[in-house]
Motif scaffolding. Structure first.
Motif, PDB file in Angstrom:
ATOM      1  N   GLU A 113       0.799  -1.326  -0.058  1.00 50.63           N
ATOM      2  CA  GLU A 113      -0.158  -0.100  -0.048  1.00 50.63           C
ATOM      3  C   GLU A 113       0.948   1.243  -0.042  1.00 50.63           C
ATOM      4  O   GLU A 113       1.544   1.388   0.606  1.00 50.63           O
ATOM      5  CB  GLU A 113      -0.830  -0.003   1.290  1.00 50.63           C
ATOM      6  CG  GLU A 113      -1.819   1.222   1.296  1.00 50.63           C
ATOM      7  CD  GLU A 113      -2.872   1.040   2.418  1.00 50.63           C
ATOM      8  OE1 GLU A 113      -3.885   2.029   2.356  1.00 50.63           O
ATOM      9  OE2 GLU A 113      -2.675   0.131   3.428  1.00 50.63           O
ATOM     10  N   ILE A 114       0.593   2.335  -0.986  1.00 54.35           N
ATOM     11  CA  ILE A 114       1.383   3.277  -1.119  1.00 54.35           C
ATOM     12  C   ILE A 114       0.466   4.561  -0.372  1.00 54.35           C
ATOM     13  O   ILE A 114      -0.729   4.843  -0.994  1.00 54.35           O
ATOM     14  CB  ILE A 114       1.662   3.734  -2.367  1.00 54.35           C
ATOM     15  CG1 ILE A 114       2.554   2.521  -2.971  1.00 54.35           C
ATOM     16  CG2 ILE A 114       2.246   5.086  -2.616  1.00 54.35           C
ATOM     17  CD1 ILE A 114       3.950   2.576  -2.505  1.00 54.35           C
ATOM     18  N   LEU A 115       0.669   5.448   0.544  1.00 53.88           N
ATOM     19  CA  LEU A 115      -0.264   6.119   1.384  1.00 53.88           C
ATOM     20  C   LEU A 115       0.442   7.545   0.990  1.00 53.88           C
ATOM     21  O   LEU A 115      -0.685   8.610   0.801  1.00 53.88           O
ATOM     22  CB  LEU A 115      -0.084   5.858   2.624  1.00 53.88           C
ATOM     23  CG  LEU A 115      -0.523   4.792   3.248  1.00 53.88           C
ATOM     24  CD1 LEU A 115      -0.299   4.617   4.833  1.00 53.88           C
ATOM     25  CD2 LEU A 115      -2.024   4.344   2.869  1.00 53.88           C
ATOM     26  N   SER A 116       1.894   7.725   0.554  1.00 53.01           N
ATOM     27  CA  SER A 116       2.035   9.153   0.241  1.00 53.01           C
ATOM     28  C   SER A 116       3.403   8.824  -0.741  1.00 53.01           C
ATOM     29  O   SER A 116       3.942   7.990  -0.633  1.00 53.01           O
ATOM     30  CB  SER A 116       2.378   9.718   1.549  1.00 53.01           C
ATOM     31  OG  SER A 116       3.263   9.187   2.537  1.00 53.01           O
ATOM     32  N   ALA A 117       3.895  10.131  -1.129  1.00 51.03           N
ATOM     33  CA  ALA A 117       4.828  10.205  -1.717  1.00 51.03           C
ATOM     34  C   ALA A 117       5.932  11.349  -1.694  1.00 51.03           C
ATOM     35  O   ALA A 117       5.608  12.435  -1.104  1.00 51.03           O
ATOM     36  CB  ALA A 117       4.338  10.179  -3.468  1.00 51.03           C
ATOM     37  N   CYS A 118       7.252  11.367  -2.088  1.00 50.63           N
ATOM     38  CA  CYS A 118       8.147  12.215  -1.815  1.00 50.63           C
ATOM     39  C   CYS A 118       8.937  12.372  -3.103  1.00 50.63           C
ATOM     40  O   CYS A 118       9.402  11.238  -3.561  1.00 50.63           O
ATOM     41  CB  CYS A 118       9.060  12.031  -0.779  1.00 50.63           C
ATOM     42  SG  CYS A 118      10.464  13.183  -0.627  1.00 50.63           S
ATOM     43  N   GLY A 119       9.113  13.598  -3.618  1.00 50.79           N
ATOM     44  CA  GLY A 119       9.904  13.445  -4.997  1.00 50.79           C
ATOM     45  C   GLY A 119      11.191  14.608  -4.503  1.00 50.79           C
ATOM     46  O   GLY A 119      11.053  15.754  -4.211  1.00 50.79           O
ATOM     47  N   SER A 120      12.500  14.098  -4.781  1.00 51.02           N
ATOM     48  CA  SER A 120      13.504  14.883  -4.188  1.00 51.02           C
ATOM     49  C   SER A 120      14.871  14.372  -5.056  1.00 51.02           C
ATOM     50  O   SER A 120      15.097  13.012  -5.086  1.00 51.02           O
ATOM     51  CB  SER A 120      13.750  15.015  -2.864  1.00 51.02           C
ATOM     52  OG  SER A 120      14.750  15.906  -2.255  1.00 51.02           O
ATOM     53  N   ASP A 121      15.888  15.057  -5.370  1.00 53.69           N
ATOM     54  CA  ASP A 121      17.289  14.459  -5.582  1.00 53.69           C
ATOM     55  C   ASP A 121      18.145  14.774  -4.421  1.00 53.69           C
ATOM     56  O   ASP A 121      19.152  14.219  -4.642  1.00 53.69           O
ATOM     57  CB  ASP A 121      17.469  15.260  -6.795  1.00 53.69           C
ATOM     58  CG  ASP A 121      16.829  14.873  -8.080  1.00 53.69           C
ATOM     59  OD1 ASP A 121      16.342  13.919  -8.224  1.00 53.69           O
ATOM     60  OD2 ASP A 121      17.209  15.479  -9.156  1.00 53.69           O
ATOM     61  N   MET A 122      17.927  15.447  -3.525  1.00 59.83           N
ATOM     62  CA  MET A 122      18.699  15.561  -2.377  1.00 59.83           C
ATOM     63  C   MET A 122      18.228  14.739  -1.164  1.00 59.83           C
ATOM     64  O   MET A 122      17.192  14.988  -0.408  1.00 59.83           O
ATOM     65  CB  MET A 122      18.418  16.977  -1.770  1.00 59.83           C
ATOM     66  CG  MET A 122      19.049  18.044  -3.006  1.00 59.83           C
ATOM     67  SD  MET A 122      19.042  19.677  -2.463  1.00 59.83           S
ATOM     68  CE  MET A 122      20.232  19.494  -1.032  1.00 59.83           C
ATOM     69  N   MET A 123      18.881  13.533  -0.783  1.00 59.63           N
ATOM     70  CA  MET A 123      18.692  12.727   0.110  1.00 59.63           C
ATOM     71  C   MET A 123      18.706  13.383   1.366  1.00 59.63           C
ATOM     72  O   MET A 123      17.968  13.011   2.297  1.00 59.63           O
ATOM     73  CB  MET A 123      19.697  11.299   0.178  1.00 59.63           C
ATOM     74  CG  MET A 123      19.276  10.869  -1.254  1.00 59.63           C
ATOM     75  SD  MET A 123      17.745  10.228  -1.609  1.00 59.63           S
ATOM     76  CE  MET A 123      17.044  11.263  -3.048  1.00 59.63           C
ATOM     77  N   SER A 124      19.550  14.262   1.728  1.00 56.73           N
ATOM     78  CA  SER A 124      19.568  14.990   3.061  1.00 56.73           C
ATOM     79  C   SER A 124      18.294  15.508   3.129  1.00 56.73           C
ATOM     80  O   SER A 124      17.877  15.800   4.512  1.00 56.73           O
ATOM     81  CB  SER A 124      20.841  15.900   3.094  1.00 56.73           C
ATOM     82  OG  SER A 124      20.426  16.943   2.028  1.00 56.73           O
ATOM     83  N   ASP A 125      17.506  16.221   2.328  1.00 57.40           N
ATOM     84  CA  ASP A 125      16.211  16.990   2.467  1.00 57.40           C
ATOM     85  C   ASP A 125      15.034  15.450   2.875  1.00 57.40           C
ATOM     86  O   ASP A 125      14.362  15.860   3.798  1.00 57.40           O
ATOM     87  CB  ASP A 125      15.663  17.504   1.287  1.00 57.40           C
ATOM     88  CG  ASP A 125      16.620  18.823   1.279  1.00 57.40           C
ATOM     89  OD1 ASP A 125      17.027  19.289   2.191  1.00 57.40           O
ATOM     90  OD2 ASP A 125      16.174  19.459   0.128  1.00 57.40           O
ATOM     91  N   VAL A 126      15.451  14.714   2.116  1.00 51.01           N
ATOM     92  CA  VAL A 126      14.330  13.263   2.461  1.00 51.01           C
ATOM     93  C   VAL A 126      14.604  13.030   4.024  1.00 51.01           C
ATOM     94  O   VAL A 126      13.697  12.751   4.686  1.00 51.01           O
ATOM     95  CB  VAL A 126      14.864  12.257   1.528  1.00 51.01           C
ATOM     96  CG1 VAL A 126      13.767  10.885   1.671  1.00 51.01           C
ATOM     97  CG2 VAL A 126      14.497  12.661   0.152  1.00 51.01           C
ATOM     98  N   LEU A 127      15.806  12.794   4.166  1.00 49.69           N
ATOM     99  CA  LEU A 127      16.057  12.504   5.672  1.00 49.69           C
ATOM    100  C   LEU A 127      15.663  13.453   6.710  1.00 49.69           C
ATOM    101  O   LEU A 127      14.977  13.206   7.853  1.00 49.69           O
ATOM    102  CB  LEU A 127      17.632  12.103   5.783  1.00 49.69           C
ATOM    103  CG  LEU A 127      18.176  10.866   5.249  1.00 49.69           C
ATOM    104  CD1 LEU A 127      19.580  10.865   5.340  1.00 49.69           C
ATOM    105  CD2 LEU A 127      17.552   9.691   5.924  1.00 49.69           C
ATOM    106  N   ALA A 128      15.695  14.768   6.542  1.00 49.37           N
ATOM    107  CA  ALA A 128      15.409  15.848   7.569  1.00 49.37           C
ATOM    108  C   ALA A 128      13.899  15.906   7.404  1.00 49.37           C
ATOM    109  O   ALA A 128      13.446  16.431   8.513  1.00 49.37           O
ATOM    110  CB  ALA A 128      16.363  17.034   6.876  1.00 49.37           C
ATOM    111  N   PHE A 129      13.344  15.972   6.213  1.00 52.18           N
ATOM    112  CA  PHE A 129      12.111  16.764   6.250  1.00 52.18           C
ATOM    113  C   PHE A 129      10.717  15.779   5.895  1.00 52.18           C
ATOM    114  O   PHE A 129       9.570  16.067   6.188  1.00 52.18           O
ATOM    115  CB  PHE A 129      11.722  17.838   5.289  1.00 52.18           C
ATOM    116  CG  PHE A 129      12.677  18.796   5.592  1.00 52.18           C
ATOM    117  CD1 PHE A 129      12.825  19.792   6.611  1.00 52.18           C
ATOM    118  CD2 PHE A 129      14.061  19.231   4.827  1.00 52.18           C
ATOM    119  CE1 PHE A 129      13.717  20.856   6.931  1.00 52.18           C
ATOM    120  CE2 PHE A 129      14.837  20.150   5.071  1.00 52.18           C
ATOM    121  CZ  PHE A 129      14.591  21.143   6.131  1.00 52.18           C
TER     122      PHE A 129
END
Length: 115
Positions: free
Chosen positions: A23-39
């Motif tokens: 099940e996919i509940l949400s998504a994130c689009g980013s090329d900066m993994m630091s932003d993915v980890l932080a936010f």
């Protein structure tokens, strides 16, 4: 939405299949993994144009079910092997990130609480 639905919406190619019924509940689009980890919190799918093993490690840390490489980018065998070890489905889409995110949003998928 499931990973199968993401495949349909994005016309994506399955590079590595873990659980297409996850099940996919949400998504994130980013090329900066630091932003993915932080936010990013509570994300189920990561869309990125960054093609390196750190993407899989980041997705694993964030308990994501699926990574979609956008802009037709192809992961190498190292990335595929790492995704296999972590049980993360890998998809590839020819759409640019903006378009891919927009199509998923239009299909009903939203970002997480912190986006």
């Amino acid at each position: 939405m499931t990973v199968r639905d993401v495949i349909d919406v994005l016309g994506a190619e399955v590079v590595y299949e873990a659980d297409l019924d996850a099940e996919i509940l949400s998504a994130c689009g980013s090329d900066m993994m630091s932003d993915v980890l932080a936010f990013v919190k509570d994300q189920s799918v990561l869309l990125t144009g960054l093609v390196n093993p750190q993407v899989v490690r980041t997705a694993d840390m964030m308990d994501m079910h699926c990574i979609v490489f956008v802009r037709g980018k192809s992961p190498d065998q190292t990335i595929i092997d790492l995704a296999s070890e972590r049980g993360i489905t890998i998809l590839k889409s020819g759409f640019r990130m903006f378009t891919a995110c927009g199509r998923l949003y239009e299909a009903g998928l939203r970002g997480g609480n912190n986006i």
